[in-house]
Design an enzyme around this catalytic site. Structure first.
Site, PDB file in Angstrom:
ATOM      1  N   CYS A  14       9.177   2.677   2.149  1.00 14.54           N
ATOM      2  CA  CYS A  14       9.956   2.482   3.375  1.00 14.54           C
ATOM      3  C   CYS A  14      11.359   3.084   3.317  1.00 14.54           C
ATOM      4  O   CYS A  14      11.531   4.297   3.324  1.00 14.54           O
ATOM      5  CB  CYS A  14       9.987   0.992   3.706  1.00 14.54           C
ATOM      6  SG  CYS A  14      10.464   0.618   5.417  1.00 14.54           S
ATOM      7  N   LYS A  63      10.361  -1.007  -5.120  1.00 11.04           N
ATOM      8  CA  LYS A  63      11.313  -0.482  -4.143  1.00 11.04           C
ATOM      9  C   LYS A  63      12.740  -0.557  -4.689  1.00 11.04           C
ATOM     10  O   LYS A  63      13.200  -1.613  -5.121  1.00 11.04           O
ATOM     11  CB  LYS A  63      11.197  -1.289  -2.846  1.00 11.04           C
ATOM     12  CG  LYS A  63      11.962  -0.735  -1.658  1.00 11.04           C
ATOM     13  CD  LYS A  63      11.644  -1.574  -0.416  1.00 11.04           C
ATOM     14  CE  LYS A  63      12.287  -1.024   0.829  1.00 11.04           C
ATOM     15  NZ  LYS A  63      11.939  -1.841   2.026  1.00 11.04           N
ATOM     16  N   GLU A  81       3.501  -1.077   3.624  1.00  9.79           N
ATOM     17  CA  GLU A  81       4.377  -1.898   2.790  1.00  9.79           C
ATOM     18  C   GLU A  81       3.965  -3.371   2.880  1.00  9.79           C
ATOM     19  O   GLU A  81       3.729  -3.891   3.972  1.00  9.79           O
ATOM     20  CB  GLU A  81       5.817  -1.716   3.266  1.00  9.79           C
ATOM     21  CG  GLU A  81       6.855  -2.534   2.524  1.00  9.79           C
ATOM     22  CD  GLU A  81       8.268  -2.287   3.050  1.00  9.79           C
ATOM     23  OE1 GLU A  81       9.225  -2.711   2.385  1.00  9.79           O
ATOM     24  OE2 GLU A  81       8.406  -1.666   4.129  1.00  9.79           O
TER      25      GLU A  81
END
Length: 251
Positions: free
Chosen positions: A132, A98, A29
């Site tokens: 994540c 994200k 990430e």
């Protein structure tokens, strides 16, 4: 397909890509800039087709290796925590923002994405992208499985003391939604955060095919449709779902 995870400095990626026999290399990430960098997140953000994308496309072409990398994406006045997938010919195949922001670190600097399932076909494998904290939401991983994702690529910046996510939760996600997962973490330190490494490639059976330790490392594993189909035949979670019973449970 052979998928590799580069758990180490982004500066080493060119060497790693040149030396590996993998078809796809995944980085962590925000690997291009660092994750816990405060206001520099906005200073370093680039469009999805910006200079970093051009460099990564060139690297993919030079090495003949597809790449998935995390970076801060600028879009007008918004900045997203994003991952981009580039094929071995340097073509940008998919870009995911994200959707589930983690704590103040994410919420202070990023705008959440609003597209849950982003996919692309690479080497005959249907690849899906998450980042994540996203993988900690079973609904999101299941949405990928139902949409046909076979390999879920998850760049992450998992820090101590949350090793449980890498060791227990990620294999559980692979098993319950019957797909491969490539979970690519960092292993360094930024300010008060110590990233715990433990990147992994997990089969739909829940078996960990490759696991990194706490330091810089390159791991790799084969992802095959035969294994996926055999697992889905044996472990019939997707086929045995009863969606009529679940109405209202995701609201």
């Amino acid at each position: 397909m052979k998928v590799a995870i580069h758990q180490g400095p982004f500066a080493d990626l060119a060497r790693v890509a040149a030396e590996t026999d993998a078809d796809l290399v995944v980085t962590a990430e925000m690997s291009t800039t660092g994750y816990h960098i405060g206001a520099r997140t906005h200073e370093l953000a680039e469009p999805a087709d910006g200079p970093t994308a051009a460099r990564m496309s060139a690297l993919a072409r030079e090495t003949g290796v597809a790449l998935a990398y995390g970076y801060p994406e600028s879009d007008g006045e918004h900045v997203h925590n994003s991952v981009q997938l580039v094929d071995a010919a340097g073509r940008r195949l998919a870009n995911y923002r994200k959707t589930h922001l983690f704590g103040d670190l994410d919420k202070a600097w990023f705008t959440p994405g609003d597209e849950a399932v982003v996919q692309a076909d690479l080497g005959g494998v249907r690849i899906g992208l998450l980042i994540c904290y996203d993988v900690e939401f079973p609904e999101l991983v299941r949405a990928h499985a139902l949409a046909g994702t076979e390999l879920l690529v998850v760049p992450t910046a998992l820090m101590h003391p949350y090793e449980l996510v890498a060791d227990t939760l990620v294999p559980a996600r692979a098993y319950e939604s019957q797909l491969f997962v490539a979970y690519a973490n960092r292993c360094d330190t930024e300010q008060e955060l110590t990233y715990c490494g433990r990147s992994c490639v997990v089969a739909p059976t829940g078996a960990v095919l490759a696991r990194a330790g706490a330091g810089p490392e390159l791991i790799a594993a084969d992802v095959t449709r035969d294994v996926l189909l055999a697992s889905r035949t044996e472990n019939t979670h997707l086929a045995d779902r009863r969606p009529e019973l679940y109405r209202g449970t995701t609201a």
